[in-house]
Design an enzyme around this catalytic site. Structure first.
Site, PDB file in Angstrom:
ATOM      1  N   GLN A   1      32.839  56.715  10.320  1.00 29.75           N
ATOM      2  CA  GLN A   1      34.073  57.611  10.639  1.00 29.75           C
ATOM      3  C   GLN A   1      34.470  57.343  12.148  1.00 29.75           C
ATOM      4  OE1 GLN A   1      31.702  61.173   9.032  1.00 29.75           O
ATOM      5  NE2 GLN A   1      33.808  61.643   8.266  1.00 29.75           N
TER       6      GLN A   1
ATOM      7  N   CYS B   1      36.203  66.867   4.622  1.00 28.00           N
ATOM      8  CA  CYS B   1      35.579  65.453   5.546  1.00 28.00           C
ATOM      9  C   CYS B   1      36.637  65.361   6.548  1.00 28.00           C
ATOM     10  CB  CYS B   1      35.968  64.597   4.486  1.00 28.00           C
ATOM     11  SG  CYS B   1      35.443  62.779   5.006  1.00 28.00           S
TER      12      CYS B   1
ATOM     13  N   HIS C   1      26.360  64.497   2.197  1.00 27.00           N
ATOM     14  CA  HIS C   1      27.407  63.959   2.222  1.00 27.00           C
ATOM     15  C   HIS C   1      27.477  62.674   3.672  1.00 27.00           C
ATOM     16  CE1 HIS C   1      31.839  65.095   3.150  1.00 27.00           C
ATOM     17  NE2 HIS C   1      31.641  64.194   4.418  1.00 27.00           N
ATOM     18  N   GLU C   2      26.863  62.774   4.713  1.00 24.67           N
ATOM     19  CA  GLU C   2      26.552  61.595   5.695  1.00 24.67           C
ATOM     20  C   GLU C   2      26.104  60.426   5.164  1.00 24.67           C
ATOM     21  OE1 GLU C   2      28.509  62.517   7.791  1.00 24.67           O
ATOM     22  OE2 GLU C   2      28.805  64.705   7.551  1.00 24.67           O
TER      23      GLU C   2
HETATM   24  O1  K1U Z   1      31.116  63.914   7.611  1.00 26.15           O
HETATM   25  C1  K1U Z   1      32.162  64.772   7.779  1.00 26.15           C
HETATM   26  O2  K1U Z   1      33.240  64.624   7.429  1.00 26.15           O
HETATM   27  C2  K1U Z   1      31.957  65.900   8.351  1.00 26.15           C
HETATM   28  C3  K1U Z   1      32.094  67.016   7.445  1.00 26.15           C
HETATM   29  C4  K1U Z   1      30.641  67.409   6.736  1.00 26.15           C
HETATM   30  C5  K1U Z   1      30.384  68.359   5.640  1.00 26.15           C
HETATM   31  C6  K1U Z   1      29.229  68.360   4.843  1.00 26.15           C
HETATM   32  C7  K1U Z   1      29.043  69.324   4.200  1.00 26.15           C
HETATM   33  C8  K1U Z   1      29.897  70.195   3.633  1.00 26.15           C
HETATM   34  C9  K1U Z   1      31.296  69.705   3.965  1.00 26.15           C
HETATM   35  C10 K1U Z   1      31.593  68.964   5.088  1.00 26.15           C
HETATM   36  C11 K1U Z   1      32.523  68.276   7.991  1.00 26.15           C
HETATM   37  O3  K1U Z   1      31.867  68.802   9.005  1.00 26.15           O
HETATM   38  S1  K1U Z   1      33.852  69.291   7.164  1.00 26.15           S
HETATM   39  C12 K1U Z   1      34.236  70.589   8.413  1.00 26.15           C
HETATM   40  C13 K1U Z   1      33.000  71.659   8.527  1.00 26.15           C
HETATM   41  O4  K1U Z   1      32.958  71.907   9.681  1.00 26.15           O
HETATM   42  C14 K1U Z   1      32.420  72.818   7.754  1.00 26.15           C
HETATM   43  C15 K1U Z   1      32.497  72.340   6.414  1.00 26.15           C
HETATM   44  C16 K1U Z   1      31.709  73.186   5.528  1.00 26.15           C
HETATM   45  C17 K1U Z   1      31.053  74.364   6.071  1.00 26.15           C
HETATM   46  C18 K1U Z   1      31.192  74.546   7.308  1.00 26.15           C
HETATM   47  C19 K1U Z   1      31.867  73.525   8.142  1.00 26.15           C
HETATM   48 ZN    ZN Z   2      33.153  63.173   5.452  1.00 29.93          ZN
END
Ligand code: K1U
Ligand code: ZN
Length: 184
Positions: free
Chosen positions: A51, A88, A130-131
């Site tokens: 990313q 994301c 996700h990561e």
């Molecule tokens: O990797 C990324 O794009 C970061 C992404 C990771 C994520 C993991 C699990 C669920 C959703 C997203 C984010 O951080 S998106 C934004 C975010 O801060 C967030 C999402 C869900 C819950 C709490 C915060």
């Molecule tokens: Zn992501």
């Protein structure tokens, strides 16, 4: 502090397989520190090296105060199933429900190069998956039904021109773990 540019959907780096890190060097520790700064500045809970345009197998996360840098992470066990909304940082403003394992065990190296085994449940488990997907060139939209994926991509088509050259510029940090209230 250095905030890195975030690559957005369409940049081929997001679809590349990453390369395992042979040794956790100072260069890798610098990458980790900059990824944490970028993740906090973008108000995310996780960030993976592709990313920020890098191909090392490195990810960072901070989920409800559980902060980890994962080098060469692998899922060693998983159980349960849970459906929840994901976004994301590389596909801003697009969201979708994804079914993931509700508990995972992850083996990785930490910032010191030590082998660790971590348990993730609920949101932490979701974030870990996700990561690690990012490190395998996968994105959450790959799991959406054809209809939901089409609708997500049509939303993205409308906003993608806000990110010329597939780059998302992130403003300076607003919050992070070491900042007190009112501090800039
Ligand atoms: O990797 C990324 O794009 C970061 C992404 C990771 C994520 C993991 C699990 C669920 C959703 C997203 C984010 O951080 S998106 C934004 C975010 O801060 C967030 C999402 C869900 C819950 C709490 C915060
Ligand atoms: Zn992501």
């Amino acid at each position: 502090m250095k905030i890195l540019d975030i690559r957005v959907l369409g940049d081929p780096v997001l679809r590349k397989e990453t390369t395992p890190v042979e040794q956790v060097t100072d260069e890798i520790r610098t990458l980790i520190a900059e990824m944490f700064d970028t993740m906090y500045a973008a108000e995310g809970i996780g960030l993976a090296a592709p990313q920020v345009g890098r191909t090392e197998r490195v990810a960072v996360m901070d989920v409800e105060g559980q902060r980890f840098a994962l080098v060469n992470p692998e899922i060693t066990a998983r159980e349960g199933s849970s459906r929840g909304e994901e976004g994301c940082l590389s596909i801003p403003e697009v969201f979708g429900d994804v079914t993931r394992s509700s508990r995972v065990m992850v083996r990785a190296l930490n910032e010191k190069g030590e082998e660790v085994e971590l348990e993730g449940t609920d949101l932490l488990a979701r974030c870990m998956q996700h990561e690690i997907d990012h490190l395998d060139g996968k994105l959450f939209i790959d799991y959406l039904s054809m209809l939901k994926r089409r609708s997500a991509l049509s939303k993205w088509e409308k906003i993608k021109d806000d990110y010329p050259n597939f780059i998302r510029k992130v403003a300076q940090e607003k919050k992070g773990p070491h900042h007190s209230e009112g501090e800039l």
